[in-house]
Design an enzyme around this catalytic site. Structure first.
Site, PDB file in Angstrom:
ATOM      1  CG  HIS A  46      -2.099  -0.942   1.024  1.00 56.93           C
ATOM      2  ND1 HIS A  46      -2.808  -1.473   2.074  1.00 56.93           N
ATOM      3  CD2 HIS A  46      -2.680  -1.439  -0.098  1.00 56.93           C
ATOM      4  CE1 HIS A  46      -3.760  -2.253   1.600  1.00 56.93           C
ATOM      5  NE2 HIS A  46      -3.698  -2.251   0.297  1.00 56.93           N
ATOM      6  CG  HIS A 129      -6.401  -4.451   5.553  1.00 58.11           C
ATOM      7  ND1 HIS A 129      -5.481  -5.436   5.269  1.00 58.11           N
ATOM      8  CD2 HIS A 129      -5.722  -3.279   5.528  1.00 58.11           C
ATOM      9  CE1 HIS A 129      -4.285  -4.875   5.084  1.00 58.11           C
ATOM     10  NE2 HIS A 129      -4.416  -3.565   5.233  1.00 58.11           N
ATOM     11  CD  GLU A 131      -2.481  -9.102   7.580  1.00 61.59           C
ATOM     12  OE1 GLU A 131      -2.333  -9.815   8.595  1.00 61.59           O
ATOM     13  OE2 GLU A 131      -1.922  -7.993   7.436  1.00 61.59           O
ATOM     14  CG  ASN A 230       2.357  -0.399   8.324  1.00 63.47           C
ATOM     15  OD1 ASN A 230       3.255   0.409   8.536  1.00 63.47           O
ATOM     16  ND2 ASN A 230       2.110  -0.856   7.107  1.00 63.47           N
TER      17      ASN A 230
END
Length: 319
Positions: A46, A129, A131, A230
């Protein structure tokens, strides 16, 4: 006119982690091995600067496998994919390379192991998301339940409170996740957790570095993309650690200079998918406006390195 004095505190570790480094390398090596175009399902990591750079080299970014032709290689992003994706690629006899971060793959394996042991899994993560979608997609529908907050724990509807395990997205806030885990353990005392923290070393290290520097400064800038989990967590951690102004910036031209008027100390860090060249760009933007002193605040040294998939190792040898 004399420039005002400013101390820039650089948090370390910051920027690229081993999983991001490996994913970018996979795209570059695939282009070297097979030539352009190489298709990439979802942004490889990202960060717009990184994605644009790879696009310039011949990578084509798509959201679904159905957007890819059968006769060109496709790479799956570092965030991981549901099992149906490689299964479909195999059915279509496509060449594919999985760039899933090994620490995300570890969570996938963990979830499968719990499922084989007859446990239903609760995933702590962010809805939508990639993930989270990839991890939940390792198992049949209903076998992985998602919680995002402590409040969600009170309402999650499980099959058997005595047969549960939990896993987490690798890029969450360490402190927020601890609270959710505590709520899960209070409601479901028999719940099984991971042997080792699912939140990855890089996420943890970058958050610790932010905590170490937050109290020293009047403002903090996190270099990263708005869709980078993150990076957004680093902003939140900085604010919770006492920094009055913590903001996410993609590039130097996103800096709100009016908000920084009259300050004398700023911390800079970068999310795990942001390259150091963007940090340098931000530092140079400060040098243009201030008389800058740079101080590094290092809380850990990272020496992690992940191998690229076997199908690309011949390219690595040639280099």
């Amino acid at each position: 006119m004399t420039k005002p004095n400013l101390t820039l505190y650089l948090a370390a570790p910051r920027g690229f982690c081993a999983g991001v480094d490996r994913a970018i390398k996979i795209v570059e090596m695939a282009l070297e091995k097979w030539g352009a175009p190489v298709f990439v399902r979802h942004e490889i990591v990202h960060n717009k600067f990184v994605v644009d750079g790879l696009r310039d080299k011949g990578a084509i970014f798509v959201e679904e496998l159905s957007d890819c032709p059968d006769d060109r290689p496709v790479i799956f992003s570092a965030h991981g994919v549901a099992k149906v994706v490689p299964a479909e690629a195999e059915r279509r006899q496509m060449i594919y390379v999985d760039a899933t971060c090994p620490l995300v793959s570890k969570v996938h394996i963990e979830a499968e192991r719990h499922y084989e042991n007859g446990l239903q899994i609760i995933m702590i993560g962010h809805a939508g998301h990639p993930e989270t979608i990839g991890t939940m997609g390792q198992l049949p529908d209903g076998e992985v339940l998602l919680v995002e907050t402590v409040d969600d724990v009170a309402t999650v509807d499980v099959r058997d409170p005595g047969k549960l395990a939990f896993v987490t997205q690798t890029t969450l806030s360490v402190d927020d996740t601890k609270d959710i885990v505590a709520a899960l353990q209070a409601r479901f005392p028999a719940i099984v957790g991971p042997h080792k923290e699912d939140i990855c070393y890089a996420t943890t290290n970058r958050q610790e570095a932010v905590k170490a520097v937050a109290g020293k400064v009047e403002a903090m800038l996190v270099v990263g993309a708005p869709n980078s989990s993150n990076s957004r967590r680093l902003v939140e951690v900085g604010a919770k650690a006492g920094c009055a102004y913590a903001q996410l910036v993609q590039r130097a031209d996103n800096i709100d200079w009016r908000a920084l008027d009259g300050i004398s100390s700023v911390a800079i860090t970068a999310g795990a998918s942001a390259p150091e060249v963007l940090v340098t760009e931000v530092i140079d933007a400060f040098r243009a406006r201030f008389n800058v002193t740079v101080e590094q605040v290092e809380t850990a040294v990272e020496r992690v390195n992940f191998k690229v998939p076997r199908v690309l190792r011949d390219v690595e040898t040639e280099n």
